[in-house]
Design a protein around this motif. Structure first.
Motif: not given
Length: 633
Positions: A433-446
């Motif tokens: 779940e943490l990896e999924a959220l981090n991936a979502e953060l990455t999609q939001k922008g660097s």
């Protein structure tokens, strides 16, 4: 907690590359140029990195890459080092006290943050920034003013976005259309920043749960290490087979005293028999030719025989009976001859018995050697000095085996605990779940700005629009002819007291009683006793007492308000350092302070340096003269 070293490469405000050792006490850090070294900001970026690359703002102008590292000693007494590529990844290492080598703790920003909070004793970022970092922008006189009572406010501006700027700090918008377009873009950015903030909140929560789960799982690490060491000791423990000794070596050790007694008894009997035999054998056998009695008997016998024969055929036959006297004479000679033969036989028998005694003695010693040789070999193989140490050494493997079984039973019991089983089950799902959220953060922008920063800019833009549409009226002068203040400065007391309450783990009212007397001492010294008292209400708002007048600190002259703020900050640091020591970082915040007060402030900082580490970035020579040491950064 204490900073031990700062290392930089292509960091603005510092030398292009260098390592700067820091010690306890009050240290002055001299920047290489007129630009102030951003020690506090860089420390916050290193210790509270969010992994979004915001620390790239510390790169030197024109530099494509840079590095920064901070070495510090935690409250647990262990030395740690956090290293970051500015705008990129970072790692946290700790020094192994046994091997004196650096060991990697983590390279994940969230894990590093959790570890620093839980193990090293680092406070939350807000607490560290507002209490232990003093920057020029934090001074109340440098903050945006709030409108005075009666000033008109845009209803859209008030409420959700409190006014963070005033006519004195925010100019009216020159192009209202462009400002409104910028406002719409900022509102869109705020939506994205809010989404990122919510996701980050979930990430922080999951990171905390993962950290707790891993801490529970790591509770068995020490036991596993103990099992591994015990198994290694068990495998290394000597056995009769590994040393090439008889299987019954322990039995031989137990029998050895009896074997020694048996050997001694056999040798004693042998020596006793040998002595008896030696007593029955003549010391010297006289040769027969040297035996005078033998020759006397022989001579008398021949004489009597000759007389008897010679006289028996002569005058009187009666003398022939003299011949019979040769019988006892020859008998004596024969007796002596027989005795000689008997002595020779005895001597001969003694020689043969002596050989049998030697053979018997040899057999006794060989039997003893057969029993003792393996024991001596075991003694040499085990490296022990006495035979009594053989048994304990060989029995150690059995004891170690029992210890291994005991430790494995303890591990099985811990791993069967419901909390441990739940941690094993939850850890992987939490990580996914943490990896999924981090991936979502990455999609939001660097890089996404902090929501509070976006809100502040929205407030400034809205206020600039409001000022352009309806400029605030000029206040009328007061009765004495002095201009009345249109705007009031922000009271820093509530926020500071709330943070202090968190540090002291108590309520705001209790903190007020703890800080009041010392804060007044600092304030009266800094303001030349213009103020005789300081008070706070139950919400934490501050009031200064002067000439019987109770004035809200927000209405004090800007310079006095800055001095009040400085007095309260130093009071909180002083009182907090009695409980837990954390470094106090100051950038050059005394630019507007009267020159005559600087030595007094330097003495105050030096006093704080006796309680905790004080790092002051300034190029002013007066502070360097009063410090415990200087560092050219």
């Amino acid at each position: 907690m204490q900073f031990a070293e700062v290392a930089v490469q292509n960091v603005r405000g510092f030398s292009p590359a260098g390592r700067f050792a820091l010690k306890a006490g009050y240290l002055v850090l001299k920047p290489p140029t007129a630009e102030i070294s951003p020690l506090a900001g860089l420390s916050l970026a290193l210790l509270f990195a969010d992994g979004r690359g915001g620390d790239a703002s510390f790169l030197s102008p024109g530099a494509k890459s840079g590095k920064a590292a901070l070495t510090f000693v935690g409250v647990d007494g262990v030395t740690y080092r956090v290293l970051r590529e500015l705008g990129g990844s970072g790692t946290l290492h700790r020094m192994n006290k046994t091997t004196q080598q650096a060991e990697l703790v983590s390279s994940d920003a969230s894990e590093v943050s959790q570890f620093l909070r839980g193990q090293v004793g680092l406070p939350p970022r807000t607490t560290f920034e507002q209490l232990y970092c003093l920057q020029a922008g934090q001074l109340p006189s440098k903050r945006p003013r709030k409108p005075a009572a009666g000033a008109k406010q845009d209803p859209k501006t008030s409420g959700k976005f409190p006014s963070l700027a005033s006519a004195a700090t925010v100019a009216p918008a020159e192009d209202i259309g462009a400002a409104e377009a910028k406002l719409r873009a900022l509102e869109q950015e705020l939506v994205g920043a809010s989404e990122v903030d919510q996701i980050q909140f979930k990430v922080d929560g999951l990171t905390s749960q993962v950290f707790d789960a891993e801490q529970r799982l790591k509770g068995t690490d020490g036991l596993k290490v103990a099992i591994s060491e015990a198994e290694g000791a068990w495998r290394a423990a000597p056995t009769p087979q590994s040393l090439g000794l008889p299987q019954d070596i322990l039995g031989r050790v137990q029998r050895y005293p009896k074997v020694v007694t048996k050997r001694d008894d056999a040798l004693a009997r042998l020596n006793q028999d040998r002595d008896v035999e030696a007593e029955s054998v003549p010391a010297h056998v006289e040769p027969l030719k040297e035996n005078r009695i033998f020759w006397a008997g022989m001579g008398a016998g021949v004489l009597f025989l000759a007389l008897g024969v010679g006289l028996g055929f002569g005058v009187d036959a009666t003398f022939r009976y003299l011949t019979l006297l040769n019988i006892p004479a020859f008998g004596v000679a024969a007796f002596m001859a027989l005795r000689y033969v008997d002595e020779l036989q005895k001597a001969s028998r003694h020689g043969s018995k002596e050989g049998r005694f030697e053979a018997r003695e040899k057999k006794i010693l060989e039997e003893f050697e057969a029993e003792a040789a393996p024991l001596r070999m075991a003694q040499k193989a085990l490296g022990v000095e006495s035979l009594d140490e053989i048994a304990p050494t060989l029995e150690r493997k059995e004891l170690l085996g029992a210890r291994v079984v005991e430790l494995k039973d303890q591990l099985a019991s811990m791993e069967a605990d419901p909390d441990y089983v739940a941690a094993v089950t939850q850890r992987q799902s939490l990580r996914n779940e943490l990896e999924a959220l981090n991936a979502e953060l990455t999609q939001k922008g660097s890089y996404v700005r902090d929501i509070r920063e976006v809100e502040r800019e929205i407030g400034r833009v809205k206020e600039s629009i409001a000022l352009a549409k309806a400029p605030p009226p000029v206040a009328a002068p007061s009765a004495d002819g002095t201009p009345a203040p249109v705007e009031a400065l922000e009271d820093p007391s509530p926020a500071l007291l709330a943070q202090a309450a968190d540090v002291f783990n108590t309520d705001v009212l209790s903190v007020q009683g703890l800080l009041k007397e010392r804060c007044l001492q600092y304030l009266t010294a800094l303001t030349d006793r213009r103020y005789q008292g300081v008070e706070w209400d139950k919400e934490g708002r501050g009031f200064a007492l002067a000439a019987g007048k109770r004035t809200p600190v927000g209405e004090l002259p800007p310079k006095d308000l800055d001095l009040y703020y400085l007095a309260l900050r130093m009071t909180v640091v002083e009182k907090a350092s009695a409980r837990v020591k954390r470094p106090f970082l100051l950038e050059d915040v005394f630019a507007g302070v009267e020159e005559v007060k600087l030595p007094l402030i330097a003495r105050m900082l030096k006093h704080l340096g006796t309680l905790t580490q004080v790092l002051h970035v300034t190029g002013h020579p007066g502070f360097a003269q009063m410090s415990d040491g200087t560092v050219n950064v």
